[in-house]
Design a protein around this motif. Sequence first.
Motif, PDB file in Angstrom:
ATOM      1  N   GLN A  77       0.821  -1.202   0.000  1.00  0.00           N
ATOM      2  CA  GLN A  77       0.000   0.000   0.000  1.00  0.00           C
ATOM      3  C   GLN A  77       0.862   1.262   0.000  1.00  0.00           C
ATOM      4  O   GLN A  77       0.513   2.257  -0.632  1.00  0.00           O
ATOM      5  CB  GLN A  77      -0.942  -0.004   1.199  1.00  0.00           C
ATOM      6  N   ILE A  78       1.994   1.215   0.698  1.00  0.00           N
ATOM      7  CA  ILE A  78       2.911   2.357   0.693  1.00  0.00           C
ATOM      8  C   ILE A  78       3.515   2.542  -0.694  1.00  0.00           C
ATOM      9  O   ILE A  78       3.583   3.650  -1.218  1.00  0.00           O
ATOM     10  CB  ILE A  78       4.002   2.171   1.770  1.00  0.00           C
ATOM     11  N   HIS A  79       3.926   1.448  -1.330  1.00  0.00           N
ATOM     12  CA  HIS A  79       4.474   1.530  -2.684  1.00  0.00           C
ATOM     13  C   HIS A  79       3.430   2.035  -3.666  1.00  0.00           C
ATOM     14  O   HIS A  79       3.733   2.836  -4.553  1.00  0.00           O
ATOM     15  CB  HIS A  79       4.965   0.159  -3.143  1.00  0.00           C
ATOM     16  N   SER A  80       2.216   1.577  -3.509  1.00  0.00           N
ATOM     17  CA  SER A  80       1.138   2.001  -4.393  1.00  0.00           C
ATOM     18  C   SER A  80       0.865   3.497  -4.244  1.00  0.00           C
ATOM     19  O   SER A  80       0.604   4.193  -5.221  1.00  0.00           O
ATOM     20  CB  SER A  80      -0.115   1.191  -4.094  1.00  0.00           C
ATOM     21  N   GLY A  81       0.916   4.003  -3.027  1.00  0.00           N
ATOM     22  CA  GLY A  81       0.717   5.424  -2.810  1.00  0.00           C
ATOM     23  C   GLY A  81       1.818   6.273  -3.415  1.00  0.00           C
ATOM     24  O   GLY A  81       1.585   7.394  -3.868  1.00  0.00           O
ATOM     25  N   TYR A  82       3.034   5.738  -3.429  1.00  0.00           N
ATOM     26  CA  TYR A  82       4.155   6.482  -4.017  1.00  0.00           C
ATOM     27  C   TYR A  82       4.010   6.602  -5.535  1.00  0.00           C
ATOM     28  O   TYR A  82       4.328   7.632  -6.106  1.00  0.00           O
ATOM     29  CB  TYR A  82       5.464   5.783  -3.662  1.00  0.00           C
ATOM     30  N   THR A  83       3.541   5.564  -6.174  1.00  0.00           N
ATOM     31  CA  THR A  83       3.429   5.578  -7.638  1.00  0.00           C
ATOM     32  C   THR A  83       2.066   6.058  -8.129  1.00  0.00           C
ATOM     33  O   THR A  83       1.830   6.080  -9.333  1.00  0.00           O
ATOM     34  CB  THR A  83       3.695   4.171  -8.194  1.00  0.00           C
ATOM     35  N   LEU A  84       1.174   6.448  -7.248  1.00  0.00           N
ATOM     36  CA  LEU A  84      -0.170   6.876  -7.630  1.00  0.00           C
ATOM     37  C   LEU A  84      -0.187   8.035  -8.629  1.00  0.00           C
ATOM     38  O   LEU A  84      -0.893   7.956  -9.630  1.00  0.00           O
ATOM     39  CB  LEU A  84      -0.982   7.237  -6.384  1.00  0.00           C
ATOM     40  N   PRO A  85       0.573   9.114  -8.429  1.00  0.00           N
ATOM     41  CA  PRO A  85       0.506  10.213  -9.401  1.00  0.00           C
ATOM     42  C   PRO A  85       0.980   9.828 -10.797  1.00  0.00           C
ATOM     43  O   PRO A  85       0.581  10.446 -11.775  1.00  0.00           O
ATOM     44  CB  PRO A  85       1.435  11.275  -8.803  1.00  0.00           C
ATOM     45  N   MET A  86       1.815   8.815 -10.893  1.00  0.00           N
ATOM     46  CA  MET A  86       2.316   8.416 -12.209  1.00  0.00           C
ATOM     47  C   MET A  86       1.343   7.502 -12.941  1.00  0.00           C
ATOM     48  O   MET A  86       1.370   7.417 -14.164  1.00  0.00           O
ATOM     49  CB  MET A  86       3.652   7.696 -12.055  1.00  0.00           C
ATOM     50  N   ARG A  87       0.473   6.827 -12.212  1.00  0.00           N
ATOM     51  CA  ARG A  87      -0.423   5.860 -12.842  1.00  0.00           C
ATOM     52  C   ARG A  87      -1.686   6.480 -13.398  1.00  0.00           C
ATOM     53  O   ARG A  87      -2.280   5.969 -14.336  1.00  0.00           O
ATOM     54  CB  ARG A  87      -0.796   4.761 -11.840  1.00  0.00           C
ATOM     55  N   ASP A  96       6.056  12.956 -12.256  1.00  0.00           N
ATOM     56  CA  ASP A  96       6.928  11.808 -12.436  1.00  0.00           C
ATOM     57  C   ASP A  96       7.860  11.697 -11.238  1.00  0.00           C
ATOM     58  O   ASP A  96       7.779  12.487 -10.295  1.00  0.00           O
ATOM     59  CB  ASP A  96       7.699  11.903 -13.747  1.00  0.00           C
ATOM     60  N   ILE A  97       8.755  10.721 -11.288  1.00  0.00           N
ATOM     61  CA  ILE A  97       9.636  10.469 -10.140  1.00  0.00           C
ATOM     62  C   ILE A  97      10.560  11.647  -9.889  1.00  0.00           C
ATOM     63  O   ILE A  97      10.837  11.991  -8.741  1.00  0.00           O
ATOM     64  CB  ILE A  97      10.429   9.173 -10.367  1.00  0.00           C
ATOM     65  N   LYS A  98      11.007  12.308 -10.939  1.00  0.00           N
ATOM     66  CA  LYS A  98      11.912  13.451 -10.762  1.00  0.00           C
ATOM     67  C   LYS A  98      11.215  14.607 -10.038  1.00  0.00           C
ATOM     68  O   LYS A  98      11.803  15.253  -9.184  1.00  0.00           O
ATOM     69  CB  LYS A  98      12.445  13.911 -12.111  1.00  0.00           C
ATOM     70  N   GLN A  99       9.951  14.848 -10.344  1.00  0.00           N
ATOM     71  CA  GLN A  99       9.212  15.899  -9.648  1.00  0.00           C
ATOM     72  C   GLN A  99       8.954  15.521  -8.196  1.00  0.00           C
ATOM     73  O   GLN A  99       8.999  16.383  -7.316  1.00  0.00           O
ATOM     74  CB  GLN A  99       7.906  16.183 -10.367  1.00  0.00           C
ATOM     75  N   ILE A 100       8.676  14.247  -7.946  1.00  0.00           N
ATOM     76  CA  ILE A 100       8.483  13.810  -6.560  1.00  0.00           C
ATOM     77  C   ILE A 100       9.768  14.000  -5.771  1.00  0.00           C
ATOM     78  O   ILE A 100       9.764  14.487  -4.638  1.00  0.00           O
ATOM     79  CB  ILE A 100       8.016  12.343  -6.515  1.00  0.00           C
ATOM     80  N   GLN A 101      10.882  13.625  -6.357  1.00  0.00           N
ATOM     81  CA  GLN A 101      12.159  13.793  -5.677  1.00  0.00           C
ATOM     82  C   GLN A 101      12.473  15.268  -5.448  1.00  0.00           C
ATOM     83  O   GLN A 101      12.949  15.649  -4.387  1.00  0.00           O
ATOM     84  CB  GLN A 101      13.276  13.148  -6.482  1.00  0.00           C
TER      85      GLN A 101
END
Length: 122
Positions: A77-87, A96-101
């Motif tokens: 669930q934690i992993h899913s929440g991290y990738t939610l904006p990309m999906r 994307d991951i660069k904006q999250i970082q």
Amino acid sequence: MNDIFPKIQKTNFIINHDPFQTNTPIGPLNAILGLSHIQNLSDLLITMDNFALNKLFHRDLDILSPNYKNLNSLISQIHSGYTLPMRFSNNKVTCDIKQIQTNLVVFPRIKWILPSFVPLVN
């Protein structure tokens, strides 16, 4: 991979071992050596502590002996929440991951972030 794909952000999820569940004396040494190697290869490290997850299950969720199904469910669930904006690209929260970082890590040399998950209910 850094030589072939220099502009691709590399993110790793790390789960630290629980010292009370290990049956080998070299478990902490392997964890330290693995962390030092993976830190050089990735741009963002999201770390979770297995001992803290077990304490969380005991204290907050009243599960006295959590099994791997319980732990894997929470971690997924934690992993899913991290990738939610990309999906979901039709959402206003797309990134994307660069904006999250960029938003989570202020200085580029700081690579470690700790995830959080709310609400935690049984």
